[in-house]
Design an enzyme around this catalytic site. Sequence first.
Site, PDB file in Angstrom:
ATOM      1  N   GLU A 127     -14.571  30.864 -53.623  1.00 22.21           N
ATOM      2  CA  GLU A 127     -15.069  30.533 -52.273  1.00 22.21           C
ATOM      3  C   GLU A 127     -16.564  30.241 -52.227  1.00 22.21           C
ATOM      4  O   GLU A 127     -17.283  30.745 -51.367  1.00 22.21           O
ATOM      5  CB  GLU A 127     -14.710  31.675 -51.306  1.00 22.21           C
ATOM      6  CG  GLU A 127     -13.211  31.898 -51.233  1.00 22.21           C
ATOM      7  CD  GLU A 127     -12.808  33.100 -50.376  1.00 22.21           C
ATOM      8  OE1 GLU A 127     -13.685  33.790 -49.836  1.00 22.21           O
ATOM      9  OE2 GLU A 127     -11.589  33.336 -50.250  1.00 22.21           O
ATOM     10  N   ASN A 169     -11.616  28.846 -57.528  1.00 17.45           N
ATOM     11  CA  ASN A 169     -10.609  29.144 -56.504  1.00 17.45           C
ATOM     12  C   ASN A 169     -11.242  29.037 -55.113  1.00 17.45           C
ATOM     13  O   ASN A 169     -12.334  29.559 -54.886  1.00 17.45           O
ATOM     14  CB  ASN A 169     -10.111  30.584 -56.733  1.00 17.45           C
ATOM     15  CG  ASN A 169      -8.873  30.947 -55.938  1.00 17.45           C
ATOM     16  OD1 ASN A 169      -7.867  30.250 -56.000  1.00 17.45           O
ATOM     17  ND2 ASN A 169      -8.935  32.048 -55.193  1.00 17.45           N
ATOM     18  N   GLU A 235      -2.776  31.673 -53.458  1.00 17.72           N
ATOM     19  CA  GLU A 235      -2.701  32.709 -52.406  1.00 17.72           C
ATOM     20  C   GLU A 235      -1.831  32.221 -51.247  1.00 17.72           C
ATOM     21  O   GLU A 235      -2.158  32.420 -50.075  1.00 17.72           O
ATOM     22  CB  GLU A 235      -4.112  33.057 -51.885  1.00 17.72           C
ATOM     23  CG  GLU A 235      -5.063  33.508 -52.981  1.00 17.72           C
ATOM     24  CD  GLU A 235      -6.442  33.932 -52.472  1.00 17.72           C
ATOM     25  OE1 GLU A 235      -6.602  34.152 -51.250  1.00 17.72           O
ATOM     26  OE2 GLU A 235      -7.360  34.035 -53.296  1.00 17.72           O
TER      27      GLU A 235
HETATM   28  O1  G3I Z   1      -9.621  50.538 -49.294  1.00 14.11           O
HETATM   29  C1  G3I Z   1     -10.228  50.692 -48.013  1.00 14.11           C
HETATM   30  C2  G3I Z   1      -9.805  51.988 -47.387  1.00 14.11           C
HETATM   31  O2  G3I Z   1     -10.293  53.041 -48.148  1.00 14.11           O
HETATM   32  C3  G3I Z   1     -10.357  52.040 -45.964  1.00 14.11           C
HETATM   33  O3  G3I Z   1      -9.887  53.191 -45.324  1.00 14.11           O
HETATM   34  C4  G3I Z   1      -9.922  50.812 -45.171  1.00 14.11           C
HETATM   35  C5  G3I Z   1     -10.519  50.795 -43.764  1.00 14.11           C
HETATM   36  O4  G3I Z   1     -10.821  49.495 -43.355  1.00 14.11           O
HETATM   37  O5  G3I Z   1     -10.366  49.670 -45.833  1.00 14.11           O
HETATM   38  C6  G3I Z   1      -9.812  49.539 -47.139  1.00 14.11           C
HETATM   39  O6  G3I Z   1     -10.292  48.390 -47.731  1.00 14.11           O
HETATM   40  C7  G3I Z   1      -9.782  47.167 -47.212  1.00 14.11           C
HETATM   41  C8  G3I Z   1      -9.033  46.456 -48.337  1.00 14.11           C
HETATM   42  O7  G3I Z   1      -8.619  45.181 -47.893  1.00 14.11           O
HETATM   43  C9  G3I Z   1      -7.799  47.213 -48.802  1.00 14.11           C
HETATM   44  O8  G3I Z   1      -6.872  47.308 -47.767  1.00 14.11           O
HETATM   45  C10 G3I Z   1     -10.935  46.339 -46.737  1.00 14.11           C
HETATM   46  O9  G3I Z   1     -11.536  46.959 -45.601  1.00 14.11           O
HETATM   47  C11 G3I Z   1     -10.462  44.957 -46.385  1.00 14.11           C
HETATM   48  O10 G3I Z   1     -11.606  44.146 -46.114  1.00 14.11           O
HETATM   49  C12 G3I Z   1      -9.704  44.361 -47.547  1.00 14.11           C
HETATM   50  O11 G3I Z   1      -9.230  43.094 -47.139  1.00 14.11           O
HETATM   51  C13 G3I Z   1      -8.914  42.205 -48.199  1.00 14.11           C
HETATM   52  C14 G3I Z   1      -9.749  40.944 -48.062  1.00 14.11           C
HETATM   53  O12 G3I Z   1      -9.374  40.021 -49.059  1.00 14.11           O
HETATM   54  C15 G3I Z   1     -11.227  41.246 -48.211  1.00 14.11           C
HETATM   55  O13 G3I Z   1     -11.979  40.101 -48.284  1.00 14.11           O
HETATM   56  C16 G3I Z   1      -7.432  41.860 -48.108  1.00 14.11           C
HETATM   57  O14 G3I Z   1      -6.655  43.029 -48.399  1.00 14.11           O
HETATM   58  C17 G3I Z   1      -7.088  40.752 -49.106  1.00 14.11           C
HETATM   59  O15 G3I Z   1      -5.777  40.293 -48.879  1.00 14.11           O
HETATM   60  C18 G3I Z   1      -8.031  39.588 -48.906  1.00 14.11           C
HETATM   61  O16 G3I Z   1      -7.739  38.609 -49.876  1.00 14.11           O
HETATM   62  C19 G3I Z   1      -8.511  37.398 -49.818  1.00 14.11           C
HETATM   63  C20 G3I Z   1      -8.740  36.942 -51.215  1.00 14.11           C
HETATM   64  O17 G3I Z   1      -9.357  37.956 -51.986  1.00 14.11           O
HETATM   65  C21 G3I Z   1      -9.605  35.683 -51.252  1.00 14.11           C
HETATM   66  N1  G3I Z   1      -9.046  34.646 -50.408  1.00 14.11           N
HETATM   67  C22 G3I Z   1      -8.719  35.058 -49.035  1.00 14.11           C
HETATM   68  C23 G3I Z   1      -7.818  36.280 -49.040  1.00 14.11           C
HETATM   69  C24 G3I Z   1      -7.406  36.656 -47.632  1.00 14.11           C
HETATM   70  O18 G3I Z   1      -8.502  37.036 -46.854  1.00 14.11           O
END
Ligand code: G3I
Length: 305
Positions: A127, A169, A235
């Site tokens: 990105e 990517n 994805e």
């Molecule tokens: O692990 C913590 C947890 O300890 C905490 O209690 C909770 C509270 O918010 O957050 C948890 O972390 C989260 C993590 O996902 C695991 O669930 C993060 O806040 C959250 O920001 C994170 O989101 C991920 C996101 O990327 C972050 O940028 C998504 O799961 C994941 O699917 C998403 O994936 C991205 C790809 O990497 C790149 N392309 C886009 C795609 C979708 O956004």
Amino acid sequence: ATTLGASAAERGRYFGTAVAVNKLSDTAYATILNREFNSVTAENEMKIDALEPSQNQFNYANADRLVSHARSRNMQVRGHTLAWHSQQPGWMQNMSGTALRSAMLNHVTQVATHFRGQVVAWDVVNEAFADGNGGARRDSNLQRTGNDWIEAAFRAADAADPNAKLCYNDYNTDNWTWDKTQAVYRMVQDFKTRGVPIDCVGLQSHFNSGSPYPSNYRTTLSSFAALGVDVQITELDIEGSGTTQANTYRNVVNDCLAVARCTGITVWGIRDTDSWRASGTPLLFDGSGNKKPAYDAVLSALNNG
Ligand code: G3I
């Protein structure tokens, strides 16, 4: 064949999913994962904040769990992601200039070395281009270290793991007419011309109303492939439901199958309830783990398309 992975394998491709490592103990989840998929991407556990929470202190425990789960079941692993403006640990967010450049390259080198021989393809850089018109780079602390940060990351990854496929990517790079797509295309063309080690382009392909599946998607895939790189759909998720959603999934699979260098497809989660999207039903299985019409469409396209 009767599963996504086996059917894709018959077409010389893989069919993968993003995996949240803490869900491997969910029996319903693990049953579908192990039955259907022959490639995995860690949804979060190989990101910079997860692997290097303090500078030069690496924590590979969760990522290694996924790699061993996958390898013991003959699944490939895609690595995601070595360098990204987002999900940086706090210590990195606060860095700039040559110190940040060195820290980024050290991260790439250490992580690619740790997983050498275990990760088939790396999203080396994720990105790095801006949305909207103009095709500019995205502003970030990494971009401010100099426009060559992307190729520096690819060279470091290549030195650490010469056999891994090294991918760029991004999202919103599916529609061939969009400026962002063209900007990434020109970067890949430039890298190939100058011998920067790049092997593949990942199209995230998160399709929704703002960024729908484009009718020129196959052109995008074949145009990148014509530069001499593999293309991977990294994805995939598609907002919607029922027949409309199923038809779009079918089109995506058929487009990949039509391009020899489209080597595989990864969906970004297993059940709708596993999706990163707060609402919606973008995946192939419903919240109870039942196959949706979209699943049937993908399976039949892999077998007949
Ligand atoms: O692990 C913590 C947890 O300890 C905490 O209690 C909770 C509270 O918010 O957050 C948890 O972390 C989260 C993590 O996902 C695991 O669930 C993060 O806040 C959250 O920001 C994170 O989101 C991920 C996101 O990327 C972050 O940028 C998504 O799961 C994941 O699917 C998403 O994936 C991205 C790809 O990497 C790149 N392309 C886009 C795609 C979708 O956004």
